[in-house]
Design a protein around this motif. Structure first.
Motif, PDB file in Angstrom:
ATOM      1  N   ARG A  98       0.847  -1.177   0.000  1.00  0.00           N
ATOM      2  CA  ARG A  98       0.000   0.000   0.000  1.00  0.00           C
ATOM      3  C   ARG A  98       0.885   1.230   0.000  1.00  0.00           C
ATOM      4  O   ARG A  98       2.090   1.135   0.191  1.00  0.00           O
ATOM      5  CB  ARG A  98      -0.931   0.012   1.211  1.00  0.00           C
ATOM      6  CG  ARG A  98      -0.239   0.145   2.544  1.00  0.00           C
ATOM      7  CD  ARG A  98      -1.268   0.291   3.632  1.00  0.00           C
ATOM      8  NE  ARG A  98      -0.662   0.279   4.963  1.00  0.00           N
ATOM      9  CZ  ARG A  98      -1.337   0.430   6.070  1.00  0.00           C
ATOM     10  NH1 ARG A  98      -2.646   0.603   6.041  1.00  0.00           N
ATOM     11  NH2 ARG A  98      -0.738   0.405   7.232  1.00  0.00           N
ATOM     12  N   ALA A  99       0.265   2.384  -0.212  1.00  0.00           N
ATOM     13  CA  ALA A  99       1.001   3.642  -0.244  1.00  0.00           C
ATOM     14  C   ALA A  99       1.798   3.802   1.059  1.00  0.00           C
ATOM     15  O   ALA A  99       1.326   3.408   2.124  1.00  0.00           O
ATOM     16  CB  ALA A  99       0.038   4.800  -0.413  1.00  0.00           C
ATOM     17  N   PRO A 102       4.280   1.784  -4.408  1.00  0.00           N
ATOM     18  CA  PRO A 102       3.329   1.616  -5.513  1.00  0.00           C
ATOM     19  C   PRO A 102       2.518   0.352  -5.293  1.00  0.00           C
ATOM     20  O   PRO A 102       3.074  -0.724  -5.195  1.00  0.00           O
ATOM     21  CB  PRO A 102       4.228   1.467  -6.747  1.00  0.00           C
ATOM     22  CG  PRO A 102       5.532   2.032  -6.361  1.00  0.00           C
ATOM     23  CD  PRO A 102       5.673   1.806  -4.880  1.00  0.00           C
ATOM     24  N   ASN A 103       1.209   0.513  -5.150  1.00  0.00           N
ATOM     25  CA  ASN A 103       0.387  -0.656  -4.836  1.00  0.00           C
ATOM     26  C   ASN A 103      -0.260  -1.186  -6.097  1.00  0.00           C
ATOM     27  O   ASN A 103      -1.391  -0.868  -6.423  1.00  0.00           O
ATOM     28  CB  ASN A 103      -0.664  -0.328  -3.774  1.00  0.00           C
ATOM     29  CG  ASN A 103      -1.661   0.727  -4.233  1.00  0.00           C
ATOM     30  OD1 ASN A 103      -1.404   1.444  -5.182  1.00  0.00           O
ATOM     31  ND2 ASN A 103      -2.803   0.779  -3.583  1.00  0.00           N
ATOM     32  N   GLU A 104       0.480  -2.023  -6.836  1.00  0.00           N
ATOM     33  CA  GLU A 104      -0.087  -2.609  -8.046  1.00  0.00           C
ATOM     34  C   GLU A 104      -1.293  -3.448  -7.660  1.00  0.00           C
ATOM     35  O   GLU A 104      -1.163  -4.414  -6.894  1.00  0.00           O
ATOM     36  CB  GLU A 104       0.948  -3.460  -8.766  1.00  0.00           C
ATOM     37  CG  GLU A 104       0.457  -3.985 -10.106  1.00  0.00           C
ATOM     38  CD  GLU A 104       1.558  -4.635 -10.921  1.00  0.00           C
ATOM     39  OE1 GLU A 104       2.626  -4.916 -10.347  1.00  0.00           O
ATOM     40  OE2 GLU A 104       1.335  -4.874 -12.109  1.00  0.00           O
ATOM     41  N   GLN A 105      -2.451  -3.074  -8.138  1.00  0.00           N
ATOM     42  CA  GLN A 105      -3.685  -3.754  -7.780  1.00  0.00           C
ATOM     43  C   GLN A 105      -4.066  -4.716  -8.903  1.00  0.00           C
ATOM     44  O   GLN A 105      -4.122  -4.337 -10.068  1.00  0.00           O
ATOM     45  CB  GLN A 105      -4.799  -2.733  -7.519  1.00  0.00           C
ATOM     46  CG  GLN A 105      -4.485  -1.855  -6.312  1.00  0.00           C
ATOM     47  CD  GLN A 105      -5.592  -0.890  -5.955  1.00  0.00           C
ATOM     48  OE1 GLN A 105      -6.737  -1.043  -6.366  1.00  0.00           O
ATOM     49  NE2 GLN A 105      -5.242   0.128  -5.187  1.00  0.00           N
TER      50      GLN A 105
END
Lengths: 116, 111
Positions: A98-99, A102-105
């Protein structure tokens, strides 16, 4: 390759009924999300969830919505009393970070909810 | 309320053409810019996550650039193929963990 799965792919319900949309996030991910896209509109954030509690929610996510991680694998979105305007494609996503990282979702294929 | 805009909304190109689309996003409290490729009935597929001003990323024939100072990103596809037909979504990560999506660019590549 690990993926996010969602069931059902399509749900039809009557106005006022409760629906539960189910998601199985990627197994080593810790952060979970629900988004929705009303036909013809942008994908919108609903809620994020971490450590068994909501970490953020949008104005859309009012008291008729709730989320739960009932066991180690499922992540659910419940809509208590559906309205016509809840008809949309609902996407589940998960991320490892998470922030401020970078939170690649990673997204599931979506559940199309139709409220009649 | 953050506003992420993409242009054009849709694009028809011939096989072999190169093409590009634009995503504009708020530059304040910026963490990252995400590009996704979405085919109907499938999961949106993550293409790139970009964080630094001037970043350029490449995956095969697809590449992207990022300008965080002016708040825009370009996605380029070189030598488009019919299998590139999809909706390309950008999403801005500005605060918290939520992504704010643009409206998408629908690309159709004719053989």
């Amino acid at each position: 390759e690990p993926e996010v799965t969602q069931t059902p792919s399509h749900q039809v319900t009557q106005m006022g009924q409760e629906v539960i949309l189910r998601c199985v996030p990627i197994s080593n991910h810790l952060y979970f999300y629900w988004y929705r896209q009303i036909l013809g509109q942008k994908v919108e954030f609903l809620v994020s969830f971490y450590n068994n509690e909501i970490s953020e929610k949008s104005e859309i996510f009012d008291d008729q919505f709730s989320v739960e991680r009932p066991d180690g694998s499922n992540f659910t979105l419940k809509i208590r009393s559906t309205k016509l305007e809840d008809s949309a494609m609902y996407f589940c996503a998960s991320s490892e970070n998470r922030a401020p990282l970078p939170n690649e979702q990673f997204f599931g294929p979506g559940t199309r909810l139709t409220v009649l | 309320i953050l506003n992420v805009e993409q242009s054009p909304q849709s694009l028809h190109v011939q096989e072999g053409d190169s093409t590009n689309f634009t995503c504009s996003f708020p530059s304040s409290n910026f963490y990252a810019l995400h590009w996704y490729r979405w085919e109907t009935a499938k999961s949106p597929e993550a293409l790139f996550v970009m964080t630094l001003n001037g970043d350029e990323k490449k995956k095969g024939r697809i590449s992207a650039t990022l300008n965080t100072k002016e708040g825009y990103s370009y996605l380029y596809i070189k030598g488009s193929q019919p299998e590139d037909s999809a909706t390309y979504l950008c999403a801005s990560h500005n605060a918290g963990n939520m992504l704010t999506f643009g409206g998408g660019t629908r690309l159709m590549v004719k053989p």
